[in-house]
Design a protein around this motif. Structure first.
Motif, PDB file in Angstrom:
ATOM      1  N   TYR A  43      -0.581   2.790   1.573  1.00 25.07           N
ATOM      2  CA  TYR A  43       0.693   3.468   1.823  1.00 25.07           C
ATOM      3  C   TYR A  43       1.795   2.587   1.232  1.00 25.07           C
ATOM      4  CZ  TYR A  43      -1.876   6.537   4.945  1.00 25.07           C
ATOM      5  OH  TYR A  43      -2.772   7.446   5.455  1.00 25.07           O
ATOM      6  N   THR A  89       5.697   1.663   0.621  1.00 24.36           N
ATOM      7  CA  THR A  89       7.110   1.773   0.974  1.00 24.36           C
ATOM      8  C   THR A  89       7.902   1.282  -0.226  1.00 24.36           C
ATOM      9  OG1 THR A  89       6.607   1.353   3.296  1.00 24.36           O
ATOM     10  CG2 THR A  89       8.896   1.112   2.612  1.00 24.36           C
ATOM     11  N   LEU A  97       8.355   6.686   1.356  1.00 28.52           N
ATOM     12  CA  LEU A  97       6.998   6.327   1.749  1.00 28.52           C
ATOM     13  C   LEU A  97       6.021   7.240   1.027  1.00 28.52           C
ATOM     14  CD1 LEU A  97       5.094   4.696   3.658  1.00 28.52           C
ATOM     15  CD2 LEU A  97       5.376   6.565   5.311  1.00 28.52           C
ATOM     16  N   HIS A 138       1.669   7.936   0.053  1.00 30.45           N
ATOM     17  CA  HIS A 138       0.250   7.622   0.187  1.00 30.45           C
ATOM     18  C   HIS A 138      -0.375   7.661  -1.201  1.00 30.45           C
ATOM     19  CE1 HIS A 138      -4.060   8.984   0.648  1.00 30.45           C
ATOM     20  NE2 HIS A 138      -4.057   7.855   1.331  1.00 30.45           N
ATOM     21  N   LEU A 166      11.927   3.357   7.334  1.00 33.38           N
ATOM     22  CA  LEU A 166      11.659   2.636   6.096  1.00 33.38           C
ATOM     23  C   LEU A 166      12.356   1.282   6.090  1.00 33.38           C
ATOM     24  CD1 LEU A 166      12.072   5.622   3.608  1.00 33.38           C
ATOM     25  CD2 LEU A 166       9.931   4.493   4.199  1.00 33.38           C
ATOM     26  N   THR A 203       1.186  -1.117   2.375  1.00 30.12           N
ATOM     27  CA  THR A 203       0.517  -1.237   3.670  1.00 30.12           C
ATOM     28  C   THR A 203      -0.930  -0.782   3.501  1.00 30.12           C
ATOM     29  OG1 THR A 203       2.555  -0.867   4.922  1.00 30.12           O
ATOM     30  CG2 THR A 203       0.476  -0.465   6.069  1.00 30.12           C
ATOM     31  N   MET A 222       5.660   6.748  11.812  1.00 33.87           N
ATOM     32  CA  MET A 222       6.017   7.170  10.455  1.00 33.87           C
ATOM     33  C   MET A 222       5.032   8.192   9.893  1.00 33.87           C
ATOM     34  SD  MET A 222       7.238   3.514   8.839  1.00 33.87           S
ATOM     35  CE  MET A 222       7.834   4.189   7.276  1.00 33.87           C
ATOM     36  N   THR A 223       3.770   8.042  10.244  1.00 33.28           N
ATOM     37  CA  THR A 223       2.735   8.907   9.659  1.00 33.28           C
ATOM     38  C   THR A 223       2.267  10.019  10.584  1.00 33.28           C
ATOM     39  OG1 THR A 223       0.974   7.432  10.451  1.00 33.28           O
ATOM     40  CG2 THR A 223       1.885   7.002   8.234  1.00 33.28           C
TER      41      THR A 223
END
Length: 458
Positions: free
Chosen positions: A321, A323, A334, A336, A354, A376, A432-433
């Motif tokens: 992930y 940022t 953000l 993926h 963020l 991440t 966040m997800t």
């Protein structure tokens, strides 16, 4: 408490402003030193609303404990210590016909001269002040019907059981669960976790506990530091120096020696989208996919992939992930990384979230600014624990170490820079997800960017 009605909370060298309040609210807040009943915050008066707002702000900063107090004995039964910022004590409703048992993730341990009950799933830990409560907890290792338990234990505290149930220390069972794995095992993602793995994941990251984190030098005053290089073993020594060369023997050896951590980046010349694409292609892209039967007898067919770094059992449970704070050709946000499609997929996250993630990385690196790109590394835990017992989480961490070294070498080879980061906030990532922390969560971070000229090894 200031003359203009403003209140600040101070702990050691840390201070936080809590806002301005009326003289009556300030007077009421003074009772927090010995304890303020939660019921007093429930009123609709202006005073109750002000005190409620103040208490909530204190709670968000981890500055409140909650006491379950026995007026008859004039002593605390339990002190609840929040482990997450939004914890607020709630009592789940229980009836005499309900059957409850301790969660298999709950554990009682000694902390100094105290006994504490905690669980990686709970938003708070419970400091046990009354030995009779410890006996009750021992009885709840087996499913117990509330009505029968009350007959056996006249001092049973239903308020406490309701608090434990709300915190997921206790689970409520139905008839088919009483001899089975338990209600929490209906969550297939939790069923895949070993007890020690979930505890280690929650307690070795940030977000779900209130313990000190990072370089606190907790033992500096009591234990001397170990030397950087281990003293040689006694015995016959075979020197290898005559086989060593002053220059690296190959480009790869030169790359290994050139690798270093960089914490400050040149924001006038950020990484480009093309460079990021090449970096991800080199380090993490899916190279091939195939299917194979499981090793177990009559097991299902399992899908596998191959990627540039090694992974336990070819599980490749790690996900990336990104940022993005400063990348030429790519908007802040953000993302993926879809390793199969070699693509970035935008995820809707707030600017505040963020910023919090980037600032935490900046603080952890002791850097002068946020990383241009913060990667991440998250794990799909079930991908490993579906197969491996006792060692699942340790395998994930080993895979993470392999990927971090791969990041370092690829960045060095491309003329970019990076730095591995030792902390992760699993609660922030979950918000966040939208992924529960035990389903998919962070296990590593890496700052990627173009280093400032003249920045030395770190």
């Amino acid at each position: 408490m200031q003359a203009d009605g403003s209140i600040a909370a101070v702990s050691n060298d840390y201070s936080v402003s809590l806002g301005q309040f009326s003289p009556a609210a300030i007077a009421r807040a003074g009772h927090l030193a010995i304890g303020l009943p939660l019921a007093s915050l429930a009123g609709k008066s202006a005073l109750a609303r002000q005190v409620h707002a103040l208490v909530r702000r204190l709670a968000q900063h981890g500055l409140l404990d909650y006491r379950l107090f026995s007026p008859r004995d004039a002593q605390d039964l339990v002190v609840i210590e929040p482990q997450i910022s939004d914890y607020w004590p709630q009592r789940a409703k229980l009836s005499s016909s309900d059957t409850v048992a301790l969660s298999r993730f709950a554990y009682l341990r000694r902390r100094g001269n105290e006994m504490v009950l905690e669980s990686p799933r709970a938003g708070a830990l419970f400091r046990i002040c009354d030995p009779a409560i410890a006996a009750t907890l021992a009885a709840l290792s087996q499913p117990q019907q509330i009505g029968k338990l009350r007959k056996q234990m006249a001092s049973l505290n239903l308020d406490l059981l309701g608090l434990l149930l709300d915190s997921e220390m206790l689970i409520r069972l139905d008839a088919k669960d009483r001899d089975g794995p338990g209600a929490n095992e209906r969550d297939r993602n939790l069923a895949l976790w070993d007890f020690h793995d979930l505890v280690f994941h929650a307690r070795s990251t940030e977000g779900r506990h209130a313990n000190p984190v990072g370089g606190t030098y907790a033992h500096a005053g009591a234990i001397p530091p170990l030397p950087a290089v281990r003293p040689p073993w006694p015995g016959k020594t075979i020197s290898l120096r005559k086989f060593a060369t002053s220059e690296p023997a190959s480009p790869f050896a030169k790359l290994l020696r050139a690798r270093h951590s960089t914490r400050d980046f040149d924001d006038q010349h950020p990484v480009t989208l093309a460079e990021l694409a090449q970096f991800l292609d080199t380090t993490a892209r899916v190279l091939s996919e195939w299917k194979s039967g499981a090793d177990a007898d009559s097991g299902p067919e399992v899908t596998y992939s191959s990627r540039p770094y090694p992974a336990a059992g070819s599980a490749y449970e790690l996900e990336l992930y990104l940022t993005v704070s400063n990348c030429e050709g790519l908007a802040r946000g953000l993302y993926h990384y879809d390793a199969g499609g070699h693509a970035l997929v935008a995820i809707d996250a707030s600017a505040q979230q963020l910023r919090a993630l980037s600032m935490a990385a900046e603080f952890a690196m002791d850097a002068s600014g946020p990383p241009q790109i913060l990667i991440t590394i998250a794990a799909r835990f079930g991908r490993i624990s579906w197969k491996y017992s006792s060692i699942a989480y340790s395998l994930i961490l080993k895979d993470t170490g392999c990927l971090l070294q791969t990041f370092y070498l690829a960045a060095t080879d491309m003329g970019l820079n990076g730095c591995a980061i030792g902390t992760n906030n699993i609660e922030l990532f979950a918000r966040m997800t939208g992924l529960e922390f035990h389903v998919e969560g962070p296990v590593g971070q890496f700052a990627l960017g173009r280093g400032k000229k003249g920045a030395g090894p770190g």
